[in-house]
Scaffold this active site. Structure first.
Site, PDB file in Angstrom:
ATOM      1  N   LEU A   1      38.895  35.822  35.193  1.00 10.99           N
ATOM      2  CA  LEU A   1      39.588  35.468  36.423  1.00 10.99           C
ATOM      3  C   LEU A   1      40.426  36.662  36.840  1.00 10.99           C
ATOM      4  O   LEU A   1      41.096  37.272  35.996  1.00 10.99           O
ATOM      5  CB  LEU A   1      40.501  34.250  36.212  1.00 10.99           C
ATOM      6  CG  LEU A   1      39.826  32.889  36.034  1.00 10.99           C
ATOM      7  CD1 LEU A   1      40.846  31.857  35.556  1.00 10.99           C
ATOM      8  CD2 LEU A   1      39.167  32.427  37.337  1.00 10.99           C
ATOM      9  N   ASP A   2      40.396  37.012  38.137  1.00 11.81           N
ATOM     10  CA  ASP A   2      41.210  38.143  38.568  1.00 11.81           C
ATOM     11  C   ASP A   2      42.682  37.750  38.591  1.00 11.81           C
ATOM     12  O   ASP A   2      43.055  36.592  38.371  1.00 11.81           O
ATOM     13  CB  ASP A   2      40.735  38.711  39.902  1.00 11.81           C
ATOM     14  CG  ASP A   2      40.830  37.716  41.056  1.00 11.81           C
ATOM     15  OD1 ASP A   2      41.707  36.841  41.022  1.00 11.81           O
ATOM     16  OD2 ASP A   2      40.034  37.824  42.007  1.00 11.81           O
ATOM     17  N   ALA A   3      43.542  38.721  38.865  1.00 11.99           N
ATOM     18  CA  ALA A   3      44.984  38.514  38.721  1.00 11.99           C
ATOM     19  C   ALA A   3      45.505  37.399  39.617  1.00 11.99           C
ATOM     20  O   ALA A   3      46.393  36.631  39.228  1.00 11.99           O
ATOM     21  CB  ALA A   3      45.725  39.819  39.015  1.00 11.99           C
TER      22      ALA A   3
END
Length: 342
Positions: free
Chosen positions: A108-110
């Site tokens: 999952l990206d930030a």
């Protein structure tokens, strides 16, 4: 690293990743917490070993000495015992565990949040099995009508502002139906299955139709959960996605509605067989909770992977699809070029 505590640390578990936290920092935090828990435990009783000790011979009047076999404790693995560093050749002492292998599954990206699957020890190999099983994932994606940005996010650079008074729930539902129909056709194409065969029928009934190689993002289900302009909330089931592609999906839905839209939230609610209910919160990222989570997940992980990785799946090279896809996926995230009725 053969202690009983570490032997129970092989497997998969899920955590809840909050928005704003990078997955690498999350992984490092979990590893540190596990090492802290392992090293805080009372060391096991020292193993016994046989040594020949010099002592007086029984019954000897002249006090003759002899070697006697004696069982003594071995402290070689005790954390307070100095050990020779084989690289630098000087004695060192410290914690028994200094490193632990922790792997991350579908990332999952930030900015995104939700279920993130981690593997510990030999469980890292199961992350590869999860990837090869092409399991679907669920997301809730929140959108905001009336504006467009350069990165499809609400806090991106503003590109355009538009009106949205003409947008209705019915129009949105029609577009979502077109999206789902188009992507289901693409899923069948990338599965390389002949739908006229009994094998394909049985796989469809069991929900096991999957793309057998790399493919663009494929949406297996999409519906609107909430609609109160300018806000709307979508539930998306998909595979091979990135969070950026899900944000772009919101942008393109806005264009199809003759307006604009930005994505305000991406939240993963399920990754394969892991759901929000099984995801550990930040306050639970410790040795005891993680061991319990691995123990609870192990039977389901084994059963689901056996079902999804059944030998009946065909993994031959896929034929070229019937319409144009670029290297990042469909030429439109919606897959609307040919229409739902093609």
């Amino acid at each position: 690293m053969g202690s009983a505590g570490l032997s129970r640390l092989h497997g998969l578990f899920a955590v809840y990743k909050p928005p704003g936290l990078k997955w690498k920092h999350l992984r490092d935090t979990v590893e540190l917490q596990l090492l802290k828990g392992l090293n805080a435990r009372k060391p096991p009783a020292p193993k016994q070993r046989v040594r020949f000790l010099l002592g007086p011979m029984e019954g000897s009047e002249e006090k003759e000495l002899t070697l006697t076999a004696t069982s003594v404790p071995s402290f070689i693995n005790h954390p307070l015992v100095e050990k020779m560093d084989l690289v630098c050749f000087f004695p060192v002492c410290g914690p028994a565990f200094a490193h632990l292998k922790v792997g991350v599954g579908h990332r999952l990206d930030a900015q995104a949040s939700g279920v993130l699957v981690l593997g510990v020890g030999h469980g890292c190999r199961l992350l590869t099995d999860m990837y090869n099983a092409h399991l679907t994932k669920d997301y809730t994606v929140r959108g905001l009508l009336g504006k467009a940005t350069d990165d499809f996010r609400e806090d991106g650079r503003l590109v355009e502002k538009t009106t949205y008074d003409h947008v209705t729930r019915e129009k949105l539902d029609r577009i979502l139906a077109v999206i789902q129909g188009s992507h289901q056709k693409a899923l069948v194409m990338y599965s390389n299955l002949d739908l006229k065969t009994q094998e394909a029928y049985e796989m469809a009934v069991r929900g096991l139709i999957r793309p057998m190689n790399k493919s663009p993002m494929l949406i297996t289900g999409i519906r609107c959960l909430y609609f109160a302009p300018p806000e709307f909330l979508l539930e998306v089931q998909c595979m091979h996605e990135t969070q950026k592609e899900l944000r772009k999906l919101v942008h393109e839905i806005g264009l199809e509605l003759k307006t604009t839209a930005v994505c305000t939230q991406v939240r993963r609610t399920r990754d394969g067989f892991f759901t929000l209910d099984s995801a550990l919160l930040r306050t639970q990222w410790d040795l005891t909770n993680i061991q319990d989570a691995i123990r609870a997940a192990t039977p389901q992980v084994a059963a689901e992977l056996e079902k999804s990785l059944s030998p009946g799946l065909d993994t031959k090279q896929l034929p070229s699809p019937g319409w144009s896809w670029d290297s990042q996926g469909p030429s439109s995230t919606l897959g609307l070029e040919r229409g739902a009725g093609q």
